[in-house]
Design an enzyme around this catalytic site. Structure first.
Site, PDB file in Angstrom:
ATOM      1  N   HIS A   1       4.175   4.472  11.775  1.00  0.00           N
ATOM      2  CA  HIS A   1       3.328   5.528  12.347  1.00  0.00           C
ATOM      3  C   HIS A   1       4.062   6.366  13.420  1.00  0.00           C
ATOM      4  O   HIS A   1       3.420   7.160  14.097  1.00  0.00           O
ATOM      5  CB  HIS A   1       2.036   4.948  12.976  1.00  0.00           C
ATOM      6  CG  HIS A   1       1.182   4.209  11.989  1.00  0.00           C
ATOM      7  ND1 HIS A   1      -0.110   3.858  12.246  1.00  0.00           N
ATOM      8  CD2 HIS A   1       1.427   3.756  10.742  1.00  0.00           C
ATOM      9  CE1 HIS A   1      -0.623   3.206  11.202  1.00  0.00           C
ATOM     10  NE2 HIS A   1       0.312   3.137  10.283  1.00  0.00           N
TER      11      HIS A   1
ATOM     12  N   ASP B   1       6.422   2.217   6.580  1.00  0.00           N
ATOM     13  CA  ASP B   1       5.012   1.834   6.388  1.00  0.00           C
ATOM     14  C   ASP B   1       4.410   2.686   5.289  1.00  0.00           C
ATOM     15  O   ASP B   1       3.831   3.719   5.559  1.00  0.00           O
ATOM     16  CB  ASP B   1       4.259   2.005   7.714  1.00  0.00           C
ATOM     17  CG  ASP B   1       2.864   1.436   7.656  1.00  0.00           C
ATOM     18  OD1 ASP B   1       2.539   0.766   6.676  1.00  0.00           O
ATOM     19  OD2 ASP B   1       2.092   1.678   8.591  1.00  0.00           O
TER      20      ASP B   1
ATOM     21  N   HIS C   1       0.878  -1.184   0.000  1.00  0.00           N
ATOM     22  CA  HIS C   1       0.000   0.000   0.000  1.00  0.00           C
ATOM     23  C   HIS C   1       0.903   1.218   0.000  1.00  0.00           C
ATOM     24  O   HIS C   1       1.951   1.223   0.651  1.00  0.00           O
ATOM     25  CB  HIS C   1      -0.975  -0.013   1.178  1.00  0.00           C
ATOM     26  CG  HIS C   1      -0.384   0.276   2.515  1.00  0.00           C
ATOM     27  ND1 HIS C   1      -0.102   1.553   2.954  1.00  0.00           N
ATOM     28  CD2 HIS C   1      -0.008  -0.540   3.527  1.00  0.00           C
ATOM     29  CE1 HIS C   1       0.406   1.501   4.167  1.00  0.00           C
ATOM     30  NE2 HIS C   1       0.486   0.245   4.538  1.00  0.00           N
TER      31      HIS C   1
ATOM     32  N   GLU D   1       4.514  -5.179   3.799  1.00  0.00           N
ATOM     33  CA  GLU D   1       4.559  -4.334   5.001  1.00  0.00           C
ATOM     34  C   GLU D   1       5.794  -4.733   5.831  1.00  0.00           C
ATOM     35  O   GLU D   1       6.286  -5.853   5.709  1.00  0.00           O
ATOM     36  CB  GLU D   1       3.300  -4.557   5.842  1.00  0.00           C
ATOM     37  CG  GLU D   1       2.018  -4.155   5.150  1.00  0.00           C
ATOM     38  CD  GLU D   1       1.355  -2.937   5.783  1.00  0.00           C
ATOM     39  OE1 GLU D   1       2.065  -2.133   6.437  1.00  0.00           O
ATOM     40  OE2 GLU D   1       0.140  -2.796   5.616  1.00  0.00           O
TER      41      GLU D   1
ATOM     42  N   ASP E   1      -0.284   4.516   0.451  1.00  0.00           N
ATOM     43  CA  ASP E   1      -0.760   5.644   1.257  1.00  0.00           C
ATOM     44  C   ASP E   1      -0.047   5.581   2.605  1.00  0.00           C
ATOM     45  O   ASP E   1       0.451   4.531   3.008  1.00  0.00           O
ATOM     46  CB  ASP E   1      -2.283   5.588   1.438  1.00  0.00           C
ATOM     47  CG  ASP E   1      -2.764   4.319   2.116  1.00  0.00           C
ATOM     48  OD1 ASP E   1      -2.276   3.226   1.756  1.00  0.00           O
ATOM     49  OD2 ASP E   1      -3.612   4.401   3.026  1.00  0.00           O
TER      50      ASP E   1
ATOM     51  N   GLU F   1      -5.165   1.899   2.312  1.00  0.00           N
ATOM     52  CA  GLU F   1      -5.024   0.827   3.301  1.00  0.00           C
ATOM     53  C   GLU F   1      -5.079   1.358   4.724  1.00  0.00           C
ATOM     54  O   GLU F   1      -5.634   0.729   5.620  1.00  0.00           O
ATOM     55  CB  GLU F   1      -3.723   0.057   3.068  1.00  0.00           C
ATOM     56  CG  GLU F   1      -3.597  -1.226   3.888  1.00  0.00           C
ATOM     57  CD  GLU F   1      -3.040  -1.053   5.297  1.00  0.00           C
ATOM     58  OE1 GLU F   1      -3.175  -1.987   6.097  1.00  0.00           O
ATOM     59  OE2 GLU F   1      -2.482   0.024   5.616  1.00  0.00           O
ATOM     60  N   GLU F   2      -4.470   2.523   4.948  1.00  0.00           N
ATOM     61  CA  GLU F   2      -4.411   3.046   6.322  1.00  0.00           C
ATOM     62  C   GLU F   2      -5.805   3.390   6.847  1.00  0.00           C
ATOM     63  O   GLU F   2      -6.026   3.422   8.047  1.00  0.00           O
ATOM     64  CB  GLU F   2      -3.510   4.291   6.381  1.00  0.00           C
ATOM     65  CG  GLU F   2      -2.036   4.013   6.108  1.00  0.00           C
ATOM     66  CD  GLU F   2      -1.347   3.194   7.200  1.00  0.00           C
ATOM     67  OE1 GLU F   2      -2.012   2.848   8.206  1.00  0.00           O
ATOM     68  OE2 GLU F   2      -0.156   2.882   7.035  1.00  0.00           O
TER      69      GLU F   2
END
Ligand SMILES: [Zn+2]
Length: 400
Positions: A368, A111, A78, A171, A80, A145-146
């Site tokens: 994150h 991420d 992903h 990931e 985003d 995805e987030e």
């Protein structure tokens, strides 16, 4: 020359190329729903690398294919990212894309645009090796995805009819081989009571009492949920309670509670809904909310906020071939483990039972977090893994 050796030479040759691809992505902020520019950049990089089949689907995912084999392997990132949080907590600007001291720095490096950069290099290598084995390799650069994990893959599988035989999620795993994670879901509860004057509460029915009794039952429930030796325990927690009343001198007659539920093996939507119904009083409505935010293309693809648990056995062919790939490249055994967080695997393996493993560069603890950074040597190794795995799956990787 053995194919693994050729691949290792090329990943070494493309070490800077991989870091620079990542740096270019990091410089473009790409929150969920705002990925158009970064998708355009990745498309450009892939086309410049000579990858022939590159296209954007109706949702906004980018799909690159190498090879024409009858079977399908999907390798997914992903692209985003979450927001930066307080920029003051970052040593370098969050979107610097700085390459320094053996790391690429910035939001999204771990991420998980790092995995995406390694995939680009792998696609380039396979294209240059004229890869044409049993598995067509689909490199998917997916969106949103987030915000709603797996939604992009619901679109790919149901609308684009891209149904892979196997999938790899890129990931961060710190270069471990992961074979599952807990699922999750959300619940909303609407409580209804009867309002009356606050001076005579016995005439009404106060939703604060009903909701509080319910919350205390949820706390008990949390202690009695299923456990799994590999995935860990299921959990449940109320995360929001709001109430409405006609005035601060009146009994509140409307309440809403939000519940976060993490699902271990053997727990699913029906079972966890049933648990809540068992402790509820008559005047509460329990439901699973929907996600309906449009993609950057304006496509709304509604889905309920249920993200099923998945795992595959340690003896599964895909786990074994992932191990073989790791051994062939790095001359040691890979570490097999699980994620603590959720990924697009909730759709691919959780909903559609397509065997999936995880293998990604970067330390998942930095996901994150401020000062997110990824080791350049992880990017190089992951690129080698993604390029060699399709040969190993075909059974040609060892002898070529
Ligand atoms: Zn992620």
């Amino acid at each position: 020359m053995k194919i693994s050796k050729k691949i290792l030479e090329k990943t070494r040759e493309y070490k800077d190329y991989t870091s620079e691809s990542l740096s270019k992505m990091v410089k473009i902020p790409s929150l969920s729903g705002e990925e158009e520019e970064v998708i355009g950049k990745i498309k450009e990089i892939l086309e410049d690398a000579g990858v022939e089949h590159v296209r954007v689907d109706g949702f906004g995912n980018l799909i690159a294919r190498v090879g024409n084999g009858p079977k399908k392997l999907a390798i997914d990132a992903h692209i985003d990212t979450v927001d930066t949080g307080d920029p003051e907590q970052w040593e370098n600007a969050p979107f610097s894309g700085l390459i320094k001291d053996g790391y690429v720095h910035g939001r999204g490096t771990v991420d998980q645009e790092g995995g995406a950069a390694s995939m680009i290099t792998a696609a380039r290598i396979l294209q240059e090796l004229d890869y044409d084995e049993e598995y067509s390799v689909y490199f998917t650069f997916t969106i949103m995805e987030e915000d709603c994990d797996g939604l992009c893959w619901e679109y790919l599988i149901n609308e684009e009819k891209l149904v892979p035989d196997f999938a790899v999620i890129t990931e961060p795993t710190n270069l471990g081989i992961y074979r599952g994670h807990r699922g999750r879901m959300e619940f909303e509860l609407d409580f209804s009571g009867i309002s009356c004057h606050g001076s005579a509460p016995e005439r009404g029915k106060n939703v604060i009492y009903a909701a509080s009794r319910f919350a205390l039952e949820v706390e008990k429930l949390n202690n009695n949920l299923k456990d799994d030796p590999f995935l860990g325990k299921g959990t449940i927690a109320p995360t929001l309670l709001s109430t409405k009343s006609p005035s601060l001198c009146a009994i509140p007659d409307q309440g809403r509670m939000h519940i976060d539920r993490r699902l271990t093996w053997g727990e699913n939507k029906q079972s966890s809904l049933q648990e809540l119904e068992n402790i509820s009083e008559d005047d509460v409505k329990i439901y699973v909310p929907n996600y309906d935010k449009p993609s950057y293309k304006g496509t709304v693809y509604e889905q309920e906020k249920y993200y099923p648990t998945w795992k595959i056995s340690e003896d599964h062919q895909l786990v074994k071939d992932a191990q073989k790939t790791y051994q062939e490249l790095f001359q040691e055994d890979g570490r097999v483990d699980k994620w603590t967080f959720s990924t697009n695997g909730v759709s691919i393996c959780g909903r559609h039972q397509i065997p999936t493993v995880g293998f990604g560069p970067g330390n998942e603890e930095l996901a994150h977090a401020p000062n997110e950074k990824i080791p350049v040597n992880h990017l190089e190794k992951a690129a080698g893994f993604y390029a060699l795995l399709p040969y190993i799956l075909t059974g040609t990787g060892k002898n070529k």
